[in-house]
Design a protein around this motif. Sequence first.
Motif, PDB file in Angstrom:
ATOM      1  N   MET A  95     -14.338  -4.060   7.514  1.00 10.24           N
ATOM      2  CA  MET A  95     -14.022  -3.817   6.107  1.00 10.24           C
ATOM      3  C   MET A  95     -14.379  -5.025   4.984  1.00 10.24           C
ATOM      4  O   MET A  95     -14.449  -4.693   3.930  1.00 10.24           O
ATOM      5  CB  MET A  95     -12.520  -3.898   6.421  1.00 10.24           C
ATOM      6  N   THR A 218     -12.623   2.043  -3.336  1.00 10.25           N
ATOM      7  CA  THR A 218     -13.374   0.780  -2.759  1.00 10.25           C
ATOM      8  C   THR A 218     -13.288  -0.482  -3.917  1.00 10.25           C
ATOM      9  O   THR A 218     -14.059  -1.453  -3.675  1.00 10.25           O
ATOM     10  CB  THR A 218     -14.955   1.125  -2.860  1.00 10.25           C
ATOM     11  N   ARG A 229      -4.705   3.202   2.184  1.00 11.52           N
ATOM     12  CA  ARG A 229      -5.464   2.484   3.324  1.00 11.52           C
ATOM     13  C   ARG A 229      -6.379   3.459   4.214  1.00 11.52           C
ATOM     14  O   ARG A 229      -7.465   3.486   4.385  1.00 11.52           O
ATOM     15  CB  ARG A 229      -4.563   1.673   4.079  1.00 11.52           C
ATOM     16  N   GLN A 232      -9.346   4.710   2.331  1.00 10.10           N
ATOM     17  CA  GLN A 232     -10.442   3.824   2.332  1.00 10.10           C
ATOM     18  C   GLN A 232     -11.155   3.697   3.551  1.00 10.10           C
ATOM     19  O   GLN A 232     -12.303   3.420   3.607  1.00 10.10           O
ATOM     20  CB  GLN A 232      -9.628   2.409   2.001  1.00 10.10           C
ATOM     21  N   GLU A 233     -10.340   3.880   4.577  1.00 11.69           N
ATOM     22  CA  GLU A 233     -11.002   3.696   5.986  1.00 11.69           C
ATOM     23  C   GLU A 233     -11.699   5.133   6.638  1.00 11.69           C
ATOM     24  O   GLU A 233     -12.637   4.763   7.017  1.00 11.69           O
ATOM     25  CB  GLU A 233      -9.771   3.373   7.146  1.00 11.69           C
ATOM     26  N   LEU A 236     -14.879   4.062   4.653  1.00 10.70           N
ATOM     27  CA  LEU A 236     -15.682   3.211   5.584  1.00 10.70           C
ATOM     28  C   LEU A 236     -16.398   3.800   6.841  1.00 10.70           C
ATOM     29  O   LEU A 236     -17.378   3.414   7.129  1.00 10.70           O
ATOM     30  CB  LEU A 236     -14.813   2.003   5.929  1.00 10.70           C
ATOM     31  N   HIS A 260     -10.109  -1.046  11.282  1.00  6.28           N
ATOM     32  CA  HIS A 260     -10.193  -0.540  10.034  1.00  6.28           C
ATOM     33  C   HIS A 260     -11.257   0.696   9.937  1.00  6.28           C
ATOM     34  O   HIS A 260     -11.359   1.562   9.187  1.00  6.28           O
ATOM     35  CB  HIS A 260     -10.491  -1.506   8.812  1.00  6.28           C
ATOM     36  N   CYS A 261     -12.404   0.448  10.765  1.00 13.55           N
ATOM     37  CA  CYS A 261     -13.579   1.318  10.714  1.00 13.55           C
ATOM     38  C   CYS A 261     -13.733   2.159  11.727  1.00 13.55           C
ATOM     39  O   CYS A 261     -14.770   2.840  12.203  1.00 13.55           O
ATOM     40  CB  CYS A 261     -14.794   0.266  10.487  1.00 13.55           C
TER      41      CYS A 261
END
Length: 559
Positions: A95, A218, A229, A232-233, A236, A260-261
């Motif tokens: 991240m 982003t 969140r 966003q993940e 990613l 996170h990824c």
Amino acid sequence: MASDQMTSRDKLESIALNLWWTWTPEARTLFRRLNPEVYRASDNNPRAALATAKDAVLNDPSFQDDVDAVYQRYRTYMERSPQVEDAPATAYFCMEYGLHESIPLYSGGLGVLAGDHSKAASDLGLPFTGIGLFLREGYFRQSFDADGWQEATYPVLDPAKHPVSLVSEGDGEPLTVTVPLGTHEIAVRAWKVALGHTSLYLLDTDFDANPDEYRPLTRRLYQGGDHERIRQEIVLGIGGLRMLRALDVTPDVYHANEGHCAFLMLELLRERLAAGDDLADAEAWVRDRSVFTTHTPVMAGHDHFDPDLFSEAMAGFRDEIHLSTHDLLSYGRVRPDDHEETFTMTVLGLKLSRAANGVSELNGHVARQQWEDLYPDRSLDEVPIDAITNGVHLPTWTAEPARNFFADHIHVDLTEAQAPDDWTDLADLSDETLWDLRCALRERLLNYVEEKVQEQSLPMHPDLDPEALTIGFARRFATYKRAPLIFRDRERARALFADADRPLQLLYAGKAHPADDAGKEFIRRIYDISQEEGFEGKVVFLENYDMEMGRMLTSGCDV
């Protein structure tokens, strides 16, 4: 263009576009000489200094000779052969990336580790590709009100003034991929950063192809609630893998640095199912090629999402992968049939990777305790989470005086990989010689602190002693890191700081998350203590912690 036809400006522009300069002090010195005031004001940004370069400097023959020498060193680095043969091609997802203070894509140790991994991979010539987010507004710039309460501002990163380039297709149009978010599809493009031999691609949703609702996804690191969140993940993990495919990058192994990824593993699973594998074979294929690192020693720090939120955000992806919501939720649950359990990204990473590690021996032990319920048939010691202690990229973090000291006294070149035997000559140096280096680095730090406090909004009046034991505490101000702990017994601490025979001073730096009022309260408490009799001048808080400050504190503190 042949190097003998290039001007000094051409050579400096070439160097500025590759972050090799971030771990090469001779290159940074050149840019500082171009325009010291602009260089300092831009957080040491070479492109800002080059854009405002003073002609008298550029045209100076001795400066041109120095440019030629650094450029030749850069070319030699870029043209050398890989140091490791037959290394697997690795895609590294994270991240955040701590690359340099002028590119604020990081908040703390996770990002610094990712940046150091990427640089070390370049030094070794490994086939390594990084994936992250183009965080235009980064983490945040820290300042304080009159009461010592943290405030946040968000300067916008201008791509034209930084070493990033928009990834394009053959026709010059930006390369984009689509990613399902809920029932919509959004477009994702990428900016490329060159780190020596390593390529890092930063994903971006902030452009005209997307509705206003999705453009900010982003922009900022760790902002907004769970709704932002998880989206966003998704960008990613799923978008990152799709971008790799669009770039025709086919890694042998996929490394998810923190949960996170971890959605990248579900996207790998979708690819295998679309290729005709049955579910068991697809899962085995993904595990065989995925590795996972967990960093977080407190359960609240692991990303976990309410089942309804997960179902809403993953609706479009669920239709693409042709699995039920229950099946998808199962990958992130310790107890798959518990319909109340949240979806935890770390559980997804553990379930769909062949190997997992914590980032120190103790962190590995804590991680095994955290997730032992995921492996009910194994003892605690058999929980498959290993430990690999975080290392650092020595050329990035070694202070220039120390680099010169090692070169002069034991002939170690910290721009090259070191073997353990290279350091044996240190044992032959006298205590006095080593202590002189320690004292010189401490004094260098204290001079930096004296300058730094003149610029900050939080009033500090350091009265620092170059001979005193200097302790540094520079971390994110998450409450579990317990920054004020030394002051729990205030009078005992006061007595320690009052001991003239064993003088002591303490330097603090770090940011609390903008939504973490308890972390902000810790900073304010330390500020209040720093103003008290017995601590004033000896306890100093340095504002707006960044990588430059980290380098200074790392090199100059005794502890």
